[in-house]
Design a protein around this motif. Structure first.
Motif, PDB file in Angstrom:
ATOM      1  N   ARG A   1      -1.642  18.563  -4.000  1.00 51.83           N
ATOM      2  CA  ARG A   1      -0.979  17.781  -2.971  1.00 51.83           C
ATOM      3  C   ARG A   1      -1.760  16.484  -2.742  1.00 51.83           C
ATOM      4  NH1 ARG A   1       2.219  21.025  -4.016  1.00 51.83           N
ATOM      5  NH2 ARG A   1       3.448  22.416  -2.681  1.00 51.83           N
ATOM      6  N   GLU A   2      -1.074  15.367  -2.811  1.00 56.47           N
ATOM      7  CA  GLU A   2      -1.675  14.059  -2.528  1.00 56.47           C
ATOM      8  C   GLU A   2      -0.863  13.405  -1.418  1.00 56.47           C
ATOM      9  OE1 GLU A   2      -4.407  13.082  -3.844  1.00 56.47           O
ATOM     10  OE2 GLU A   2      -4.616  14.403  -5.599  1.00 56.47           O
ATOM     11  N   ARG A   3      -1.556  12.968  -0.358  1.00 60.16           N
ATOM     12  CA  ARG A   3      -0.881  12.390   0.794  1.00 60.16           C
ATOM     13  C   ARG A   3      -0.373  10.979   0.490  1.00 60.16           C
ATOM     14  NH1 ARG A   3      -2.066  14.468   5.949  1.00 60.16           N
ATOM     15  NH2 ARG A   3      -1.994  12.356   6.790  1.00 60.16           N
ATOM     16  N   PRO A   4       0.801  10.650   0.990  1.00 57.70           N
ATOM     17  CA  PRO A   4       1.310   9.299   0.786  1.00 57.70           C
ATOM     18  C   PRO A   4       0.608   8.273   1.668  1.00 57.70           C
ATOM     19  CG  PRO A   4       2.821  10.554   2.161  1.00 57.70           C
ATOM     20  CD  PRO A   4       1.749  11.513   1.713  1.00 57.70           C
ATOM     21  N   ILE A   5       0.518   7.062   1.164  1.00 52.24           N
ATOM     22  CA  ILE A   5       0.055   5.907   1.935  1.00 52.24           C
ATOM     23  C   ILE A   5       1.256   4.989   2.103  1.00 52.24           C
ATOM     24  CG2 ILE A   5      -1.497   3.914   1.964  1.00 52.24           C
ATOM     25  CD1 ILE A   5      -3.347   5.546   0.123  1.00 52.24           C
TER      26      ILE A   5
ATOM     27  N   GLN B   1       3.932  17.455   9.345  1.00 55.28           N
ATOM     28  CA  GLN B   1       3.941  16.244  10.161  1.00 55.28           C
ATOM     29  C   GLN B   1       4.639  15.117   9.409  1.00 55.28           C
ATOM     30  OE1 GLN B   1      -0.242  15.682  11.073  1.00 55.28           O
ATOM     31  NE2 GLN B   1      -0.107  17.025  12.847  1.00 55.28           N
ATOM     32  N   SER B   2       4.791  13.979  10.052  1.00 51.27           N
ATOM     33  CA  SER B   2       5.446  12.823   9.449  1.00 51.27           C
ATOM     34  C   SER B   2       4.574  11.591   9.620  1.00 51.27           C
ATOM     35  CB  SER B   2       6.812  12.564  10.104  1.00 51.27           C
ATOM     36  OG  SER B   2       7.659  13.679   9.979  1.00 51.27           O
ATOM     37  N   LEU B   3       4.776  10.626   8.752  1.00 53.99           N
ATOM     38  CA  LEU B   3       4.200   9.303   8.936  1.00 53.99           C
ATOM     39  C   LEU B   3       5.246   8.417   9.592  1.00 53.99           C
ATOM     40  CD1 LEU B   3       2.407   8.602   5.524  1.00 53.99           C
ATOM     41  CD2 LEU B   3       1.402   9.488   7.634  1.00 53.99           C
ATOM     42  N   LEU B   4       4.850   7.711  10.626  1.00 55.14           N
ATOM     43  CA  LEU B   4       5.721   6.766  11.320  1.00 55.14           C
ATOM     44  C   LEU B   4       5.010   5.417  11.339  1.00 55.14           C
ATOM     45  CD1 LEU B   4       6.865   9.032  14.291  1.00 55.14           C
ATOM     46  CD2 LEU B   4       8.248   8.340  12.315  1.00 55.14           C
TER      47      LEU B   4
ATOM     48  N   CYS C   1       9.412   2.919   9.788  1.00 56.30           N
ATOM     49  CA  CYS C   1       9.571   3.655   8.532  1.00 56.30           C
ATOM     50  C   CYS C   1       9.081   5.081   8.748  1.00 56.30           C
ATOM     51  CB  CYS C   1       8.775   2.977   7.423  1.00 56.30           C
ATOM     52  SG  CYS C   1       8.886   3.823   5.824  1.00 56.30           S
ATOM     53  N   TRP C   2       9.917   6.043   8.348  1.00 60.14           N
ATOM     54  CA  TRP C   2       9.667   7.468   8.583  1.00 60.14           C
ATOM     55  C   TRP C   2       9.491   8.158   7.230  1.00 60.14           C
ATOM     56  CZ3 TRP C   2      14.213  11.190   9.935  1.00 60.14           C
ATOM     57  CH2 TRP C   2      13.728  12.480  10.140  1.00 60.14           C
ATOM     58  N   VAL C   3       8.329   8.808   7.038  1.00 58.18           N
ATOM     59  CA  VAL C   3       7.996   9.437   5.761  1.00 58.18           C
ATOM     60  C   VAL C   3       7.692  10.913   5.985  1.00 58.18           C
ATOM     61  CG1 VAL C   3       6.473   9.421   3.736  1.00 58.18           C
ATOM     62  CG2 VAL C   3       7.026   7.267   4.908  1.00 58.18           C
ATOM     63  N   GLU C   4       8.379  11.779   5.211  1.00 53.91           N
ATOM     64  CA  GLU C   4       8.096  13.209   5.222  1.00 53.91           C
ATOM     65  C   GLU C   4       7.707  13.636   3.812  1.00 53.91           C
ATOM     66  OE1 GLU C   4      10.804  15.359   8.521  1.00 53.91           O
ATOM     67  OE2 GLU C   4      11.938  14.563   6.816  1.00 53.91           O
ATOM     68  N   HIS C   5       6.629  14.452   3.708  1.00 50.74           N
ATOM     69  CA  HIS C   5       6.148  14.914   2.410  1.00 50.74           C
ATOM     70  C   HIS C   5       5.402  16.223   2.597  1.00 50.74           C
ATOM     71  CE1 HIS C   5       3.599  14.885  -1.290  1.00 50.74           C
ATOM     72  NE2 HIS C   5       4.731  14.465  -1.810  1.00 50.74           N
ATOM     73  N   SER C   6       5.430  17.071   1.570  1.00 56.56           N
ATOM     74  CA  SER C   6       4.818  18.402   1.675  1.00 56.56           C
ATOM     75  C   SER C   6       3.320  18.349   1.918  1.00 56.56           C
ATOM     76  CB  SER C   6       5.122  19.215   0.412  1.00 56.56           C
ATOM     77  OG  SER C   6       4.599  18.581  -0.741  1.00 56.56           O
TER      78      SER C   6
END
Length: 306
Positions: free
Chosen positions: A207-211, A300-303, A290-295
C-alpha cells in the motif's frame, strides 16, 4: 477459434491435480487474467503480445519471438515446477498458432479489412463474500465480439453484427471444448489464482499513500472572461484503484462537461497517478475541494481545498 487455445492446457495432468490443498481465500476480491493482443497487418503476418496480471500486478509475459514465459515478479516462478512451466510454454506456442490460424480464417470468411487487432481477456475472480467468477471475452479493434457464459457453458454475441453472430455460432458448435472451458474457469484457474496469491501475498499487500495537490490554470489575460480550470493531481498511490472527486460547497460535483480526468496512469516507480480537472465559471463564489479515497488511507479521505 479462441476456445481451442485452451484445450491443450485443460489436458495438462497437473492442471487437474490435487485441488483439495487449495490455499486460503484472499480477504479482498482478486482476479487473475491473461490479456492477449494480436495485430494482424495483413493475411500473412501477426504480432502478438501476452501478459498475465494478478490484481494490478503484471506477473508473467510471453516472449512472442521465442515462446518463453518471462517472470516479472520475484515470486512469479514459485508454485509450479520447472516441468510444469515447460509444459505451459509448449501449450502457449501451440495455442497461439491455433489462434492465429483461426482468426485469419474468420477474417477471410467474414471479409474483415486489414489491418485489425484481435484481443482476448480470460481469467477468474475470487470474491470472499460471494461466488467465484470466470470470464473469457473476445474483442476486435476494441469492440466486444463474444463472451463466454460460464454458467450456461455457451458463447454469447456481444453485438448484433454479422461477425459477432458468426463467431458465436462457430464456437458453440464445439460443445466438448466449452465443457472443458467451464472446468478451467471454475476449478483450474481458481487453483492457480490461489497459488499465485499465496506466493505473491507481500506484493499484493503493498500500500502506497497518495499525494494530492490542487492548482489552477488561469485563463488568458486578454479576451472575454473564461472559465478557471482547477486541477487535482494525485500521484504515488498503490494499488491502482482510487476514487477522486470534486466537492462544491461540500457536495460532490456530478458528471458533466465541466469535469475531466486523465484516468489512472502508471508511474516509473510502479505507483500510479491521476489528474482530475474542473472548469469553474469566473467569480462563481463557491468553495471547491478535491476528495481522494484510497485503500492505503485506512478508511479516511484526503480533502484538499482550493
Amino acid at each position: 477459434f479462441p476456445a481451442r487455445m485452451l484445450l491443450p492446457l485443460l489436458l495438462l495432468p497437473w492442471a487437474w491435480g490435487a485441488l483439495a490443498a487449495s490455499p486460503p481465500l484472499p480477504t479482498e476480491s482478486l482476479a487473475l487474467r491473461l490479456l492477449l493482443t494480436s495485430l494482424f497487418p495483413n493475411a500473412s503476418a501477426v504480432t502478438v503480445a501476452a501478459k498475465v496480471l494478478l490484481g494490478d500486478l503484471e506477473t508473467h509475459a510471453l516472449d512472442s519471438r521465442t515462446g518463453a514465459i518471462r517472470f516479472l515478479q520475484p515470486w512469479a516462478q514459485e508454485g509450479l515446477s520447472p516441468r510444469e512451466w515447460q509444459d505451459l510454454e509448449q501449450v502457449a506456442a501451440q495455442s497461439l498458432a491455433d489462434f492465429v490460424r483461426t482468426v485469419t480464417k474468420i477474417a477471410r470468411e467474414q471479409g474483415i479489412d486489414y489491418p485489425f487487432v484481435a484481443q482476448a481477456s480470460i481469467g477468474c475472480e475470487l470474491r470472499p463474500n460471494g461466488p467465484s467468477r470466470g470470464f473469457y471475452d473476445i474483442a476486435g479493434n476494441g469492440q466486444a465480439v463474444v463472451s463466454f457464459d460460464e454458467e450456461a457453458g455457451t458463447w454469447v454475441a456481444r453485438s448484433a453484427d454479422g461477425l459477432a453472430r458468426y463467431t458465436q455460432d462457430l464456437l458453440n458448435r464445439d460443445w466438448s471444448t466449452s465443457t472443458r472451458l467451464q472446468y478451467f474457469l471454475k476449478v483450474s484457474c481458481i487453483y492457480v489464482l490461489q497459488t499465485f496469491a499465496r506466493h505473491g501475498n507481500a506484493s499484493l499487500a503493498r500500500r502506497e499513500r497518495p499525494i494530492a495537490v490542487v492548482f489552477a490554470r488561469e485563463p488568458p489575460p486578454t479576451g472575454p472572461p473564461a472559465s478557471l480550470l482547477l486541477v487535482c493531481r494525485v500521484t504515488g498511490f498503490y494499488p491502482r484503484t482510487v476514487h477522486v472527486a470534486w466537492l462544491q460547497d461540500g457536495e460532490e460535483v456530478g458528471p458533466g462537461r465541466q469535469l475531466d480526468s486523465t484516468g489512472t496512469l502508471p508511474n516509473a516507480d510502479l505507483t500510479y497517478q491521476l489528474r482530475s480537472s474542473l472548469a469553474v465559471g469566473p467569480g462563481d463564489g463557491h468553495s471547491y475541494t478535491c476528495w481522494v479515497e484510497h485503500s492505503s488511507l485506512g478508511g479516511q479521505s484526503l480533502l484538499i481545498p482550493w
